[in-house]
Design a protein around this motif. Structure first.
Motif, PDB file in Angstrom:
ATOM      1  N   GLU A  81       0.830  -1.202   0.000  1.00 13.97           N
ATOM      2  CA  GLU A  81       0.000   0.000   0.000  1.00 13.97           C
ATOM      3  C   GLU A  81       0.868   1.258   0.000  1.00 13.97           C
ATOM      4  OE1 GLU A  81      -3.280   0.497  -0.302  1.00 13.97           O
ATOM      5  OE2 GLU A  81      -3.416  -1.664  -0.626  1.00 13.97           O
ATOM      6  N   LEU A  82       1.968   1.199   0.738  1.00 15.49           N
ATOM      7  CA  LEU A  82       2.859   2.369   0.774  1.00 15.49           C
ATOM      8  C   LEU A  82       3.383   2.679  -0.621  1.00 15.49           C
ATOM      9  CD1 LEU A  82       5.008   1.729   3.998  1.00 15.49           C
ATOM     10  CD2 LEU A  82       3.083   3.295   3.732  1.00 15.49           C
ATOM     11  N   VAL A  83       3.714   1.637  -1.345  1.00 20.25           N
ATOM     12  CA  VAL A  83       4.247   1.836  -2.696  1.00 20.25           C
ATOM     13  C   VAL A  83       3.149   2.342  -3.629  1.00 20.25           C
ATOM     14  CG1 VAL A  83       5.282   0.673  -4.679  1.00 20.25           C
ATOM     15  CG2 VAL A  83       6.097   0.165  -2.367  1.00 20.25           C
ATOM     16  N   LYS A  84       1.974   1.759  -3.510  1.00 18.66           N
ATOM     17  CA  LYS A  84       0.851   2.251  -4.321  1.00 18.66           C
ATOM     18  C   LYS A  84       0.663   3.745  -4.116  1.00 18.66           C
ATOM     19  CE  LYS A  84      -2.191  -1.757  -4.445  1.00 18.66           C
ATOM     20  NZ  LYS A  84      -3.383  -2.337  -3.811  1.00 18.66           N
ATOM     21  N   GLN A  85       0.620   4.130  -2.885  1.00 21.80           N
ATOM     22  CA  GLN A  85       0.315   5.525  -2.591  1.00 21.80           C
ATOM     23  C   GLN A  85       1.414   6.457  -3.049  1.00 21.80           C
ATOM     24  OE1 GLN A  85      -0.819   6.012   1.488  1.00 21.80           O
ATOM     25  NE2 GLN A  85      -2.262   4.339   1.311  1.00 21.80           N
ATOM     26  N   ARG A  86       2.652   6.057  -2.798  1.00 21.33           N
ATOM     27  CA  ARG A  86       3.698   7.000  -3.159  1.00 21.33           C
ATOM     28  C   ARG A  86       3.812   7.139  -4.673  1.00 21.33           C
ATOM     29  NH1 ARG A  86       8.511   7.315  -4.154  1.00 21.33           N
ATOM     30  NH2 ARG A  86       9.642   5.659  -5.150  1.00 21.33           N
ATOM     31  N   ASN A  87       3.307   6.160  -5.412  1.00 21.64           N
ATOM     32  CA  ASN A  87       3.255   6.269  -6.865  1.00 21.64           C
ATOM     33  C   ASN A  87       1.882   6.727  -7.346  1.00 21.64           C
ATOM     34  OD1 ASN A  87       5.936   5.197  -8.045  1.00 21.64           O
ATOM     35  ND2 ASN A  87       5.466   3.794  -6.360  1.00 21.64           N
ATOM     36  N   HIS A  88       1.084   7.219  -6.429  1.00 17.91           N
ATOM     37  CA  HIS A  88      -0.266   7.693  -6.783  1.00 17.91           C
ATOM     38  C   HIS A  88      -1.009   6.675  -7.637  1.00 17.91           C
ATOM     39  CE1 HIS A  88      -1.044  11.653  -5.114  1.00 17.91           C
ATOM     40  NE2 HIS A  88       0.236  11.864  -5.174  1.00 17.91           N
ATOM     41  N   TYR A  89      -0.813   5.396  -7.298  1.00 16.80           N
ATOM     42  CA  TYR A  89      -1.533   4.305  -7.958  1.00 16.80           C
ATOM     43  C   TYR A  89      -1.152   4.124  -9.429  1.00 16.80           C
ATOM     44  CZ  TYR A  89      -4.104   4.750  -3.638  1.00 16.80           C
ATOM     45  OH  TYR A  89      -4.419   4.838  -2.318  1.00 16.80           O
ATOM     46  N   LEU A  90      -0.120   4.801  -9.859  1.00 14.77           N
ATOM     47  CA  LEU A  90       0.406   4.577 -11.207  1.00 14.77           C
ATOM     48  C   LEU A  90       1.414   3.430 -11.131  1.00 14.77           C
ATOM     49  CD1 LEU A  90       1.056   8.292 -12.198  1.00 14.77           C
ATOM     50  CD2 LEU A  90      -0.992   6.923 -12.624  1.00 14.77           C
ATOM     51  N   ALA A  91       1.356   2.505 -12.085  1.00 16.91           N
ATOM     52  CA  ALA A  91       2.241   1.338 -11.999  1.00 16.91           C
ATOM     53  C   ALA A  91       2.886   0.973 -13.322  1.00 16.91           C
ATOM     54  CB  ALA A  91       1.453   0.136 -11.474  1.00 16.91           C
ATOM     55  N   HIS A  92       2.356   1.474 -14.417  1.00 15.47           N
ATOM     56  CA  HIS A  92       2.800   0.979 -15.722  1.00 15.47           C
ATOM     57  C   HIS A  92       4.007   1.723 -16.286  1.00 15.47           C
ATOM     58  CE1 HIS A  92       0.005  -2.220 -16.640  1.00 15.47           C
ATOM     59  NE2 HIS A  92      -0.970  -1.509 -16.112  1.00 15.47           N
ATOM     60  N   GLY A  93       4.533   2.661 -15.523  1.00 19.98           N
ATOM     61  CA  GLY A  93       5.687   3.398 -16.026  1.00 19.98           C
ATOM     62  C   GLY A  93       5.337   4.214 -17.252  1.00 19.98           C
ATOM     63  N   MET A  94       6.370   4.562 -18.020  1.00 20.08           N
ATOM     64  CA  MET A  94       6.145   5.337 -19.236  1.00 20.08           C
ATOM     65  C   MET A  94       6.703   4.562 -20.428  1.00 20.08           C
ATOM     66  SD  MET A  94       9.059   8.315 -18.666  1.00 20.08           S
ATOM     67  CE  MET A  94       8.764   9.155 -20.211  1.00 20.08           C
ATOM     68  N   GLY A  95       6.139   4.815 -21.597  1.00 20.80           N
ATOM     69  CA  GLY A  95       6.670   4.243 -22.818  1.00 20.80           C
ATOM     70  C   GLY A  95       6.231   2.810 -23.060  1.00 20.80           C
ATOM     71  N   ARG A  96       6.704   2.286 -24.185  1.00 23.23           N
ATOM     72  CA  ARG A  96       6.456   0.894 -24.541  1.00 23.23           C
ATOM     73  C   ARG A  96       7.783   0.268 -24.937  1.00 23.23           C
ATOM     74  NH1 ARG A  96       1.172   0.295 -28.219  1.00 23.23           N
ATOM     75  NH2 ARG A  96       1.408  -1.845 -27.483  1.00 23.23           N
ATOM     76  N   SER A  97       7.756  -1.002 -25.270  1.00 21.74           N
ATOM     77  CA  SER A  97       9.061  -1.636 -25.458  1.00 21.74           C
ATOM     78  C   SER A  97       9.882  -0.954 -26.544  1.00 21.74           C
ATOM     79  CB  SER A  97       8.935  -3.136 -25.715  1.00 21.74           C
ATOM     80  OG  SER A  97       7.981  -3.416 -26.671  1.00 21.74           O
ATOM     81  N   GLY A  98       9.221  -0.429 -27.557  1.00 24.87           N
ATOM     82  CA  GLY A  98      10.024   0.153 -28.629  1.00 24.87           C
ATOM     83  C   GLY A  98      10.348   1.623 -28.484  1.00 24.87           C
ATOM     84  N   ASP A  99       9.721   2.322 -27.527  1.00 27.99           N
ATOM     85  CA  ASP A  99       9.774   3.786 -27.604  1.00 27.99           C
ATOM     86  C   ASP A  99       9.369   4.363 -26.252  1.00 27.99           C
ATOM     87  OD1 ASP A  99       9.457   6.473 -28.166  1.00 27.99           O
ATOM     88  OD2 ASP A  99       8.317   6.160 -29.998  1.00 27.99           O
ATOM     89  N   ILE A 100      10.289   5.075 -25.634  1.00 23.65           N
ATOM     90  CA  ILE A 100      10.021   5.619 -24.306  1.00 23.65           C
ATOM     91  C   ILE A 100       8.943   6.700 -24.350  1.00 23.65           C
ATOM     92  CG2 ILE A 100      11.811   7.421 -24.417  1.00 23.65           C
ATOM     93  CD1 ILE A 100      11.018   5.258 -21.346  1.00 23.65           C
ATOM     94  N   ALA A 101       8.659   7.224 -25.532  1.00 28.80           N
ATOM     95  CA  ALA A 101       7.649   8.275 -25.636  1.00 28.80           C
ATOM     96  C   ALA A 101       6.338   7.776 -26.217  1.00 28.80           C
ATOM     97  CB  ALA A 101       8.183   9.432 -26.475  1.00 28.80           C
ATOM     98  N   ALA A 102       6.202   6.468 -26.378  1.00 36.54           N
ATOM     99  CA  ALA A 102       4.963   5.935 -26.937  1.00 36.54           C
ATOM    100  C   ALA A 102       3.868   5.863 -25.869  1.00 36.54           C
ATOM    101  CB  ALA A 102       5.220   4.543 -27.509  1.00 36.54           C
ATOM    102  N   ASN A 103       2.636   5.880 -26.318  1.00 33.54           N
ATOM    103  CA  ASN A 103       1.506   5.760 -25.407  1.00 33.54           C
ATOM    104  C   ASN A 103       1.170   4.303 -25.177  1.00 33.54           C
ATOM    105  OD1 ASN A 103       1.123   8.598 -25.266  1.00 33.54           O
ATOM    106  ND2 ASN A 103       0.193   8.522 -27.305  1.00 33.54           N
ATOM    107  N   GLN A 104       0.814   3.971 -23.941  1.00 32.17           N
ATOM    108  CA  GLN A 104       0.466   2.593 -23.612  1.00 32.17           C
ATOM    109  C   GLN A 104      -1.036   2.398 -23.596  1.00 32.17           C
ATOM    110  OE1 GLN A 104       2.265   0.493 -20.277  1.00 32.17           O
ATOM    111  NE2 GLN A 104       3.313   2.400 -19.806  1.00 32.17           N
TER     112      GLN A 104
END
Lengths: 462, 462, 462, 462
Positions: A81-104
């Protein structure tokens, strides 16, 4: 809650709820404006407004959909729960395998946050003096890794070239990144002009001509410790343009300084700048860990993003997103103005102190962040080694001042640099540096100079 | 964010944003349903959904309006960020100077949260067995203060009467509250039926007849430590009705027990119950500090609210609001079922242990929460004092078990009770109590009985 | 972590860890000093230091002991993680069934926090002008309930007396609390001196003499809306002393004003003051919900604590504890100074505005918090009702200004007060009040007066 | 607080405080044990204990020293309170400019946390089946970037070699990372054995022999989607050893699977494995953004750390540190066991469903995470395209199932792969995959299979 206004009015009364809904509508309107414009809001948002925005962002990620069940290997599951909260419930990171700026697909909210943040940063880059900037990407790695990514991008464009021409700056990452990228580093020693160490443009030109197609790029630096000054970017950019050589700028903490930003802008207009790289922490007062790669062509930035293999943490973007909303334009530029004032005050107070102890503040007017204060060895008691002055500051809770004795070598990979720390093989005097960096206050200056003075009083023989 | 869907789609793509907005719409729909129905949602909400709801609530309070400036003496200003956050930016508390249940113009969001929470609690009270309940108010004070408020309300209705007839229960607050209200407490000793201590209805009747108009109310108790059992509420309620005497029920932790709730319901249908009072912490697993006063007439509850002078902390309501949303109906009733199972298991395991040590579990079938286990003095080593068994449990991290030696008096205010702790002047045996209360798990039972067994093994001579 | 310094040094190096441990030792030392002295620390603590302190406090409560298992009915179980966190893992509230100020065996940490907080508040009360104070208790209820508790305590001391003599102040709670306590309220109308409404000491004396033993107490008020001024506490206290009548002071938001505190101090030295009561929110910038009852004898405060039946929420204490540590002495008194400056500025700016619109600021020099600004009816357009001026301020996000038209009655319980809101049956002119309260900034004053001016420009005929 | 025990006892009593201090001592003892052992604690820590540990860690960083003033350009200043809190007041990131695993003088606490976390992860790697592991480093980048870093390290060791021999796996990052590192990728198609796609060891050997010194490494994969199976690591490792070729293993989500870990262990014992790389999110249920590079020599891991230029975010380490403490050994291995059970259940339920619809579950016993379910085209309505089955699952909130139609090419950089997604040029049948990954519950399996069945019922013609 606005959609529940009708039943809410039955419970609490029309006029009270209507006033409450006005507040919600106002927040919604700010949010829409943010997404539409992707520019810094004039006034900073309250923490409450920021939290609500983050809640909405998070609800748009699939791991927070009501009733969502994962059947893949990466489903945004978070144990603590501490980790969930400190990441504001975001878990999927950014980007996709081919491109750090791609939308998931699984993380529409996170992707939206990334796109907005890019827009906010672009707005900052333009507003702080580099108006010619066309695009940028926020990378979830610090400056060194961002320089590496930029170099690997340049190598992909030009696989035959591997030489990096580099006006010397004694900062480990800058020596390391090119070598990790598999490049050969050609060091260009600075020349001394008055107290300042400045770029030896002639030597850069010689090297370009001598190595020809083997030259991958020139790697210049803006923000740096005095008495080194920002490189002569405009000259180098012109050289790069006329010789068809790439030009990468390390602008690590230069966003905070209009002179650095202006240099890059002019260089990009008059010559060639492929990319300029800066860290998030020093320019935006967030924790270490993110950087911005910016440039003057959307295609190039897009190609850099595709160079970065895989996803990354959304933590640096999240910190930046929160911070920029919290500052607003007013807050950010207030800090910029404060930094200028602090620089002036620091210089004057150090000069006053120097006059007492027969030292002087190095005259390096092109470096508007860092100041050097000479430490003439004969001025100090025999049993005092100059670096102890730095240690004494540290134990008095003044961090970040650096004593440079202009002695000792350092080898990083295959490169050995003499008199490590002084950016030069032959700087004439030891000194100590102080930086007037983003976030420093006038009161901080008072404390720093007071404590430095106390130490000088003890160790000086003047 | 939904209102920003159009520009968001340009940034992240139609289908991704559309899916994200579905999630937002689903949350909005749950919220609307909550306000409309004010009933426990079937399934608990995620913490993220709860936080978003609280953010919206907070934005509806004037201290969070963008650009709000206060010109009064009470403006919801909060100094510490930590305090702001832990109160979810709510600052105005609940109620107004005249009425703890009134809506505040400056705090529409807080008021709405209070009204919804009242609805949720009413839903719980009806669903757990007291379906006849018509209204309730959540007070920001613990049970003792809620009993006091209820008594002061009764005194306002009937200023000439000051006698409270009270079937004895050895819990300090119950002795204190009537005296603080300026009442005279007439103690009714229980009678022994088998192992159980039960209400002496005849004595209550005698006292009512004897004191006539001077009797303010009968104050009965449901939830209690074994071997005391819930008072004979139905008989008392009938007596109260026929004698036109008020009836106040202390149902401290009785919501968790269908038997207690059923008793109150039947009593209210067959006789007179003015108010019943319960604590939040024990029934809903929130921190100590709030209570519910419930009754069978909206007007009475409204009058009690008006008896409470001034505002109060919204903290207990906030804790309860979060908790009920988090539990949902499924979560709450799962806990209710678990408690029943735990009670059964605790009883069986204690009986097994008792048979080993020549003790027995007191047969008190009407008390479905607490169990007594005899401690026959002759069964223990000479140098052991029975209370040490409790202390040994405490140092082994088992809290809440109470050894009752049936000795010693206690004076609270003007009232002295003999053999304090045993609810009676003449209970025949010492014992130790264990409660199977809300939130206890089967694993907890194993640990408790195991550790108790280890202690018995050491101190028993059997 | 300090106890792990030895193995930590193996991992990270001696000198780094040693420096880190210095920081821990410094925090420990501050903590020890806090517990020993129970006085405001000179400088405020960082949020991090406060959190660490709270974590230690929480670990000392049994619900957080590792491996703890509960076998009672109240075990500090908390269902929701959000609730746990916002209560910093504290669950047992404050006090015990008999005494709100008693220490709980299950909650040593919470109890310690309460004791420290009492000490801090006592330090504040002495430092702000009432140096004669001997003891205080922080109650988890707002001012109204604290007044009620105080009155119930006085009634317990003197059960025959039920009359409360009360210099009128038009604030609902003050009318309600005595009646809820079962008292009869005798209203003493103020007298007009210049613009100020001041205490009719003679009438108080008359009533004392007339009602004799039936008089429970005089209930005076310090902090109030202009043009009412703080009651003549010293005269009343002398009267109370010579007539052996109790004296209860409502000092709701008077801690912030040295004049109010000084009055109480002098009154306690020269005459009789039994108790003085104040709210937490307005004086300490915390959310609504707590209060302080203070006095000049430890025994009396201890007896008041025992009057309060049962436990209470520790939320108000927690908010206050965090806030006082965060402020430190410097922060608190900086706010006190700021308030004085703000009052001066508000007065001057309102006077400037008044001169433009042919109104004037009421001269009430003894009220150093609130200011009245006349609203001469003939100065406004015919279709404007004076209260609309207040509404217009509200919709412009200026809250808390109150228009008093000196018309209309209000009945609270059995008491009817004419011209409710004006504290008097015959104040000569309508007016609007503004308060320069704790936390208001100079910028706030600018905004308030600017917006008020804009409205006057629209509605005035001058 | 323990150091304040003496004065605390005066306030709250000896025995209560002593019990509280026992709890503090117990927490201190766990902390010391953690630092000494750097192994997973047997039982998970409470969130409160974790928070306290983090508070202590943070106080050891210079930005949190009381009275610290910065005079450098990077001083850990953080603007937003929200950002401070979510980073637990840590700001300096991890590493130093030359080495991501170096300790920072300004951040002893952060450095300590990193060292402990490395120890915990090493403990996990050894306990889950790869006992031969000697060292590891946690990188603040996701798997792709960690593979890139590993490849750049290998290139530094062997600058002449640039060929990567790669048994095909259709995951974008794996194709991208070697190319970003400037390598040439030689794709080795798998061979079909039964339903499984297995490594063509002979072809790998051929390529090694053919390219000789130009071969940088073989890049194998363990965790993968069925019907691909983990590569034949032991054979490849033996080949690499005998041919003196480096061997890099992509073990992305293989920690959760004892078969993957055992393979790596045996390979390292019997042959050559230089490094194996895994992601944090999938194996440890934290947000995306970190990875572990592990190996069988401390020197190699240390050299990899030095390859990484500059600092990095400490966010991934922080998330992991919290999570591992929260899980404890029991919690972690409970999840491992659960995953195995879930895999079995998922397989059986899918087989039951397959038998209804004339499909079958692909027999890939060496893949213990992912399962393939055939989608025979003739079994479905004419207007249904197979990928729609995946979309329908997505809109029913089942994420992560992937329909593979064995058609379509994909080009990543210079590499084009036919029938992208199927890991092969010629897999005989379309299918859909489901993964039984860490954190999936038995209830999740029920929901997934139920919803999949509902869709089949609609689209199948059987």
């Amino acid at each position: 809650m606005e959609k529940a206004a009708v039943p809410a009015k039955k419970l609490v009364g029309n006029s009270y709820i209507e006033q409450g809904c006005n507040s919600l509508r106002s927040a919604d309107s700010s949010l829409r404006h943010l997404v539409e414009q992707r520019r810094l809001p004039q006034r900073g948002w309250s923490d409450l407004a920021i939290r609500r925005c983050l809640d909405e962002v998070a609800l748009m990620d699939s791991n927070n959909y009501e009733g969502n069940v994962g059947a893949g290997e990466r489903e945004g599951r978070v144990y603590s729960e501490l980790v969930k909260q400190r990441n504001h419930y975001l878990a999927h990171g950014m980007g996709r395998s081919g491109d750090i700026a791609a939308n998931q697909p699984k993380a529409a909210g996170s992707a939206l946050m990334c796109r907005i943040t890019e827009g906010l940063v672009l707005d900052v880059l333009k507003s702080t003096g580099c108006n010619n900037t066309k695009s940028c990407v926020v990378l979830p790695v610090a400056t060194g890794m961002a320089l590496l990514t930029s170099l690997l991008y340049l190598r992909q464009c030009n696989p035959q070239a591997s030489i990096v021409i580099w006006p010397r700056i004694d900062q480990g990452t800058c020596v390391k990144a090119p070598q990790t990228a598999g490049c050969e580093l050609l060091v260009v020693e600075p020349v001394l002009e008055g107290d300042s160490l400045v770029t030896d443009v002639g030597r850069v030109e010689e090297l370009i001509h001598h190595h020809g197609d083997k030259v991958l790029c020139v790697l210049t630096t803006t923000s740096c410790f005095a008495p080194r000054t920002p490189d002569k970017l405009v000259h180098i950019a012109e050289l790069c343009k006329s010789n068809n050589v790439a030009h990468l700028v390390n602008n690590a903490y230069g966003i905070q300084c209009s002179r650095c930003m202006g240099l890059i802008n002019t260089a990009s207009l008059n010559g060639r700048v492929d990319l300029y790289v800066q860290s998030l922490d020093k320019n935006f007062l967030v924790p270490v860990g993110g950087s911005v790669v910016a440039g003057f062509s959307k295609e190039i930035i897009s190609a850099v993003s595709r160079t970065y293999p895989g996803r990354g943490s959304s933590s640096p973007v999240l910190d930046l997103f929160i911070t920029l909303l919290s500052m607003g334009r007013e807050g950010f530029f207030q800090l910029i103005s404060q930094r200028k004032e602090v620089y002036k005050k620091l210089k004057v107070k150090l000069q006053d102190l120097a006059s007492v102890y027969k030292e002087r503040v190095l005259e390096t007017p092109n470096n508007q962040i860092s100041l050097g204060f000479t430490l003439t060895p004969s001025n100090y008691k025999e049993d005092i080694k100059l670096p102890e002055i730095g240690s004494k500051l540290f134990t008095r809770n003044v961090t970040g001042a650096r004593v440079v004795t202009c002695s000792g070598d350092k080898t990083v990979g295959k490169v050995t640099l003499k008199k490590w720390g002084s950016h030069s093989n032959e700087y004439p005097t030891p000194y100590i540096t102080f930086a007037a960096a983003m976030g420093m206050t006038e009161n901080d200056v008072d404390v720093v100079v007071e404590k430095f003075g106390q130490i000088l009083a003890k160790v000086s023989v003047i």
